[in-house]
Design a protein around this motif. Structure first.
Motif, short mmCIF file in Angstrom:
data_model
loop_
_atom_site.label_atom_id
_atom_site.label_comp_id
_atom_site.label_asym_id
_atom_site.label_seq_id
_atom_site.Cartn_x
_atom_site.Cartn_y
_atom_site.Cartn_z
N PHE A 99 0.90 -1.12 -0.10
CA PHE A 99 0.05 -0.09 -0.23
C PHE A 99 0.92 1.24 -0.03
CE2 PHE A 99 -2.91 -3.12 1.77
CZ PHE A 99 -4.10 -2.63 1.28
N SER A 102 -0.36 4.97 4.92
CA SER A 102 -1.20 4.36 5.61
C SER A 102 -2.65 5.11 5.83
CB SER A 102 -0.68 4.47 7.07
OG SER A 102 -0.50 5.82 7.52
N ILE A 108 -6.21 -1.20 5.11
CA ILE A 108 -5.17 -2.15 5.43
C ILE A 108 -5.43 -2.98 6.50
CG2 ILE A 108 -2.54 -1.82 6.18
CD1 ILE A 108 -2.76 0.79 4.80
N SER A 109 -5.91 -2.57 7.46
CA SER A 109 -6.11 -3.48 8.87
C SER A 109 -6.99 -4.59 8.28
CB SER A 109 -6.75 -2.58 9.75
OG SER A 109 -6.03 -1.56 10.22
N LYS A 112 -5.12 -7.09 6.18
CA LYS A 112 -3.92 -7.57 7.21
C LYS A 112 -4.44 -9.12 7.47
CE LYS A 112 -0.48 -6.56 10.31
NZ LYS A 112 -0.42 -7.52 11.44
N THR A 117 0.87 -7.61 4.68
CA THR A 117 0.58 -6.19 4.13
C THR A 117 1.95 -5.51 4.32
OG1 THR A 117 -0.29 -5.28 6.14
CG2 THR A 117 -1.71 -5.96 4.80
N LEU A 119 4.00 -1.34 3.29
CA LEU A 119 3.72 0.13 3.02
C LEU A 119 4.93 0.62 2.28
CD1 LEU A 119 2.39 1.86 6.42
CD2 LEU A 119 1.39 1.39 4.36
N THR A 135 4.02 -4.10 10.23
CA THR A 135 4.09 -3.96 8.71
C THR A 135 5.39 -3.78 8.17
OG1 THR A 135 1.97 -3.63 8.74
CG2 THR A 135 2.80 -3.36 6.86
N TYR A 137 7.81 -2.06 5.39
CA TYR A 137 7.73 -0.99 4.49
C TYR A 137 9.15 -0.84 3.66
CZ TYR A 137 10.02 1.87 7.96
OH TYR A 137 11.14 2.28 9.00
N SER A 425 -13.86 -1.76 3.21
CA SER A 425 -12.61 -2.67 3.76
C SER A 425 -13.14 -4.01 3.14
CB SER A 425 -12.64 -2.84 5.12
OG SER A 425 -12.25 -1.47 5.89
#
Length: 438
Positions: A99, A102, A108-109, A112, A117, A119, A135, A137, A425
């Motif tokens: 992604f 955030s 995202i949650s 997950k 996931t 970032l 997460t 990144y 979501s």
């Protein structure tokens, strides 16, 4: 191969025929057009946005880099050590979604729970989110300098190096899906390019309101587009010539708590003017902004209504406070949902926050007094009323102040414009599932 152009319209099919696998063979012009010049040329077609050009873009990029450099030593230390720690954690073998930012943390949650996931961290907030949620990144802050070097020197090697660096970082994550917030800026365009080269589906989630007649900046290059409603899907199909099977209605990507409320307690009424950074596009519009805010504040005083101003994140808050010494501002870091809770009536030109207030059943008034085209939210079913002048707004505020409650001002929200019935979501996971079957 000749590029099919009509009034400088971006043609995605042209670049697809060139082949993203053959990027090294692209002409310098094609590379520059795809990565940066399409953005600048699109703004040239927006008549009132006369101050957006190469110089203003360079200034904006330099500000981003200055903010990054201010904390660079700390961020570099954090990046390296967190990645070392994260690399030791047990991976679950699930597919990975990368992604950008955030921003859509609810999505995202939820993702997950079913995917790994990752970032693309843009700042402290993204890094903190990644650390708290374990997460992984990558960061791209340092790569903005390559864009500046290109614009200042017109040497294409900097843009080609940008694409090479993006590929290096994506290969570290090896995502199965990439989800962007924008697909118009050079970093994002380079991500789209490498995603297509590697066969990774790239999705872009609509981040703001787009007006139908205006040139559209986003939705041009990502393989899949996730929009807020059917109205914006139609924009993608008609203006950007996207295929219907590549555009999905996601719904509004933020959690909305709908709240009504009585207006019986007149002494507690609060009006909030939601600012936008239109003066960044045209300095002459600052006079309109300042005049509007001062006028509305005076009207509210006469009606015994509290008035507050919420500045746009891209505005210079300190500068505006000096220009508006008698105006009460919302706290600098106050979250939007807190502002939406504290006020009863919201006014703006075309802010997405105004529409969000309407979704929450707040009284939302559109003041279309800038010399720029904007959709009429009232006709679209996205606010209570739309007005051309501040005088008309003043008359309506007086009507509200005299009303016994809010019932006569409540309107139904148009879900064809922005779909509010979806859980975004869960809808996102449905879209990923459909894409995975293609």
């Amino acid at each position: 191969m000749e590029k099919a152009e009509e009034n400088n319209i971006f043609d995605l099919q042209y670049y697809e025929k060139l082949g993203f696998n053959n990027f090294d063979l692209w002409s310098d012009k094609d590379v520059a057009d795809f990565l940066i010049l399409d953005y600048l040329n699109t703004y040239k077609k927006i008549k009132w946005a006369k101050d957006i050009n190469e110089s203003s873009f360079i200034e904006g990029q330099k500000r981003h880099i200055e903010n990054y450099n201010r904390y660079r030593i700390l961020l570099d230390f954090l990046d390296k050590n967190f990645l070392k720690l994260y690399s030791r954690l047990k991976k679950d073998g699930k597919k990975k979604i990368l992604f950008e930012e955030s921003k859509y943390f609810h999505i995202i949650s939820e993702a997950k729970k079913h995917y790994q996931t990752r970032l693309i961290a843009q700042g402290k907030k993204d890094r903190l989110f990644a650390i708290l949620n374990l997460t992984g990144y990558i960061q791209t802050n340092d790569l903005e300098q390559l864009v500046i070097f290109y614009l200042e020197n017109k040497d294409i090697k900097y843009l080609r190096r940008l694409v090479f660096k993006i590929e290096e970082r994506l290969m570290i994550v090896k995502p199965d899906y990439i989800v962007l917030t924008y697909d118009v800026f050079p970093i994002e365009r380079a991500i789209v390019m490498i995603g297509r080269k590697l066969g990774i589906p790239v999705l872009v989630i609509q981040h703001a309101i787009h007006n139908m007649p205006n040139p559209v900046l986003d939705f041009k290059t990502a393989e899949y587009v996730l929009v807020w409603g059917n109205y914006f899907k139609e924009i993608c199909l008609t203006k950007n010539m996207r295929k219907p099977e590549n555009v999905y209605v996601l719904g509004y990507p933020h959690t909305i708590e709908k709240k009504g409320g009585s207006l019986a307690n007149k002494s507690a009424l609060v009006v909030c003017y939601l600012g936008q950074d239109l003066q960044r596009h045209n300095k002459e519009l600052l006079k309109v902004k300042l005049g509007t805010i001062n006028y509305l504040s005076e009207i509210c005083k006469k009606l015994n209504i509290k008035f507050i101003y919420r500045h746009h994140y891209a505005e210079d808050r300190g500068f505006l406070m000096k220009k508006l010494p008698n105006i009460r501002f919302t706290p600098e870091k106050e979250k939007l949902e807190n502002t939406l809770d504290k006020a009863d009536i919201f006014i703006s030109f075309s802010s997405t926050s105004l529409v969000e207030a309407a979704i929450r059943s707040k009284i939302s008034l559109q003041l279309m007094n800038y010399p720029a085209y904007v959709d009429n939210f009232e006709k679209l079913g996205a606010c209570n009323k739309s007005f051309k002048t501040v005088e008309e707004v003043a008359q309506y505020l007086e009507k509200i102040a005299k009303a016994p409650d809010a019932e006569e001002f409540k309107v139904g929200f148009n879900n064809d414009y922005i779909e509010t019935r979806y859980d975004a979501s869960r809808r996102f996971l449905e879209v990923i599932g459909k894409i995975s079957k293609k």
